[in-house]
Design a protein around this motif. Structure first.
Motif, short mmCIF file in Angstrom:
data_model
loop_
_atom_site.label_atom_id
_atom_site.label_comp_id
_atom_site.label_asym_id
_atom_site.label_seq_id
_atom_site.Cartn_x
_atom_site.Cartn_y
_atom_site.Cartn_z
N LEU A 111 0.85 -1.18 0.00
CA LEU A 111 0.00 0.00 0.00
C LEU A 111 0.89 1.24 0.00
N ASP A 112 0.68 2.10 -1.00
CA ASP A 112 1.48 3.32 -1.14
C ASP A 112 0.82 4.46 -0.36
N LEU A 113 0.77 4.31 0.94
CA LEU A 113 0.03 5.25 1.78
C LEU A 113 0.66 6.65 1.77
N ALA A 114 1.94 6.74 2.09
CA ALA A 114 2.59 8.04 2.17
C ALA A 114 2.74 8.68 0.79
N GLY B 212 3.75 -0.75 4.17
CA GLY B 212 3.54 0.59 3.65
C GLY B 212 4.82 1.07 3.01
N THR B 213 4.72 1.62 1.81
CA THR B 213 5.92 1.90 1.05
C THR B 213 6.51 3.28 1.31
N LEU B 214 7.81 3.35 1.08
CA LEU B 214 8.51 4.60 0.83
C LEU B 214 8.86 4.56 -0.65
N PHE B 215 8.11 5.29 -1.46
CA PHE B 215 8.28 5.24 -2.91
C PHE B 215 8.72 6.59 -3.43
N ALA B 216 9.96 6.66 -3.90
CA ALA B 216 10.46 7.87 -4.53
C ALA B 216 10.26 7.75 -6.04
N CYS B 217 9.53 8.71 -6.60
CA CYS B 217 9.17 8.64 -8.01
C CYS B 217 10.14 9.45 -8.86
N PRO B 218 10.73 8.84 -9.88
CA PRO B 218 11.58 9.61 -10.78
C PRO B 218 10.75 10.59 -11.61
N ALA B 219 11.39 11.63 -12.11
CA ALA B 219 10.71 12.62 -12.93
C ALA B 219 10.22 11.98 -14.23
N GLY B 220 9.03 12.38 -14.64
CA GLY B 220 8.46 11.87 -15.88
C GLY B 220 7.27 12.70 -16.27
N GLU B 221 6.64 12.31 -17.37
CA GLU B 221 5.50 13.08 -17.88
C GLU B 221 4.38 13.19 -16.86
N ASP B 222 4.14 12.08 -16.12
CA ASP B 222 3.04 12.08 -15.15
C ASP B 222 3.42 12.72 -13.82
N TYR B 223 4.73 12.87 -13.57
CA TYR B 223 5.17 13.41 -12.28
C TYR B 223 6.46 14.21 -12.51
N PRO B 224 6.34 15.38 -13.15
CA PRO B 224 7.55 16.15 -13.50
C PRO B 224 8.34 16.61 -12.30
N LYS C 151 19.81 12.17 -4.30
CA LYS C 151 19.44 13.28 -3.42
C LYS C 151 17.95 13.59 -3.48
N GLY C 152 17.41 13.72 -4.68
CA GLY C 152 15.99 13.98 -4.80
C GLY C 152 15.15 12.81 -4.33
N ALA C 153 15.63 11.60 -4.61
CA ALA C 153 14.92 10.41 -4.14
C ALA C 153 14.91 10.36 -2.62
N ARG C 154 16.02 10.71 -2.02
CA ARG C 154 16.12 10.71 -0.55
C ARG C 154 15.14 11.72 0.06
N ARG C 155 15.04 12.89 -0.57
CA ARG C 155 14.11 13.90 -0.04
C ARG C 155 12.68 13.37 -0.03
N SER D 279 10.49 12.61 3.37
CA SER D 279 9.19 13.25 3.56
C SER D 279 8.11 12.22 3.87
N GLN D 280 8.16 11.08 3.17
CA GLN D 280 7.18 10.03 3.41
C GLN D 280 7.39 9.37 4.77
N LEU D 281 8.64 9.19 5.15
CA LEU D 281 8.93 8.65 6.47
C LEU D 281 8.36 9.56 7.55
N ASP D 282 8.53 10.85 7.39
CA ASP D 282 7.97 11.81 8.34
C ASP D 282 6.45 11.71 8.38
N GLN D 283 5.82 11.47 7.23
CA GLN D 283 4.37 11.33 7.20
C GLN D 283 3.93 10.13 8.02
#
Length: 340
Positions: free
Chosen positions: A11-14, A58-70, A82-86, A90-94
């Motif tokens: 489940l991708d809750l965060a 519950g996942t920690l999912f870092a999404c790479p940049a793309g058309e659906d998520y620039p 670095k961006g993936a870690r951010r 953020s999701q861990l904090d959530q």
């Protein structure tokens, strides 16, 4: 008759919270103000409780940049982490804020999971038990970063999503990188389990011998739907031989061959056929749920008949009665207690 609680292995809750969804709302209220267009939500905390879901990965999912998520992270060998870690931080904090507010309870061991499930009841509005799974390993700078994430609660890692700095993945064939080999060895030494979902075949073949604890949180059968997003029979059997469990994913594209957006949604019988195929290879004891709702898709792409999360359990009507409790959650709970 009292039924075992439900365990959903993906489940991708965060991630949904990162998209602006407030999972603390009732589902109808979330849908009325949903910031995500074109994907009708099925998951909130109250929905999961109503369905009898006591625990999940519950996942920690870092999404790479793309058309659906620039706004996603830029992939690259030097600074891609670095961006993936951010995103992952953020999701861990959530998750930690949800725990502070009483919506979830973070579970770091099999003993904690067993104790949580033993007293959990939907009637008493118990919090959802969540064990953290990192989907895609790019938030780690290197294998030496693993100690930090394990201390933060991560107990499973899937090295790939698409291609990452660690492994070939979905629609991105390739073996483990040198960094990937180091990570798998570090995971073995620290007791972090491997989630083989999304691993390309070449990466899987190299990873499996390096990791005694291996599952697939959300993967259907390639014998029924082609493509490296699904598990070949050889891969599925290897997971079972490791003592792992495979979660059935509820996206029509991964259920019916050739399914495209706008097609009639797959049926529960078609979804259950993947479970039946796995059972023919190694029995039912390695089959469970890994719905992936709402992981980038809503009810429009889920099996026909799903209008909200609790409808997922209609899948159990399509499997033999004697294995329903196991598929519902018993197989995952047994694995968690033995391996985390």
């Amino acid at each position: 008759m009292t039924r075992l609680p439900v365990f959903d292995a993906h489940l991708d809750l965060a991630w949904n919270a990162q998209l602006g969804r407030d999972l603390t709302l009732e589902l109808d209220d979330l849908r009325e103000h949903d910031p995500v267009a074109g994907q009708t939500a099925c998951v909130t905390f109250s929905e999961l409780r109503r369905a009898g879901v006591a625990a999940c990965f519950g996942t920690l999912f870092a999404c790479p940049a793309g058309e659906d998520y620039p706004q996603g992270y830029e992939q690259g060998e030097k600074d891609g982490w670095k961006g993936a870690r951010r995103q992952a931080l953020s999701q861990l904090d959530q998750y930690q804020r949800w725990q502070d507010a009483g919506y979830i309870r973070l579970l770091g061991s099999g003993a904690e999971a067993a104790a949580h499930v033993a007293v959990w009841t939907p009637e008493h509005s118990g919090p959802l038990g969540v064990t953290l799974l990192m989907e895609g390993a790019d938030p780690l700078k290197s294998a030496s970063d693993l100690d930090y994430w394990r201390a933060a609660g991560v107990r499973l890692i899937g090295p790939a999503w698409g291609r990452t700095r660690y492994a070939g993945g979905t629609d991105a064939p390739g073996p483990l990188t040198g960094r990937g080999h180091e990570l798998l060895i570090a995971m073995r030494e620290t007791g972090v389990a491997l989630d083989a979902s999304h691993l390309d075949d070449a990466s899987f073949r190299e990873a499996a011998p390096l990791q005694p604890k291996m599952i697939a949180s959300h993967s259907n059968s390639r014998a029924l739907v082609s493509g490296n997003r699904q598990l070949s029979d050889e891969m599925a059997l290897s997971i079972a031989e490791h003592g792992g469990v495979i979660g059935l994913v509820g996206h029509s594209k991964f259920i019916r061959p050739g399914w495209e957006d706008g097609d009639t949604r797959a049926t529960f019988a078609e979804w259950a056929s993947h479970a039946g195929h796995y059972s023919e290879i190694f029995g039912w004891q390695h089959v469970g749920l890994g719905s992936d709702l709402d992981g980038g898709f809503g009810l429009e792409k889920a099996p026909a008949g799903i209008q909200r999360y609790e409808d997922v359990l209609r899948l159990l009507d399509e499997v033999p009665e004697e294995v329903r409790d196991g598929v519902r959650g018993g197989h995952w709970l047994k694995w968690v207690e033995a391996n985390l």
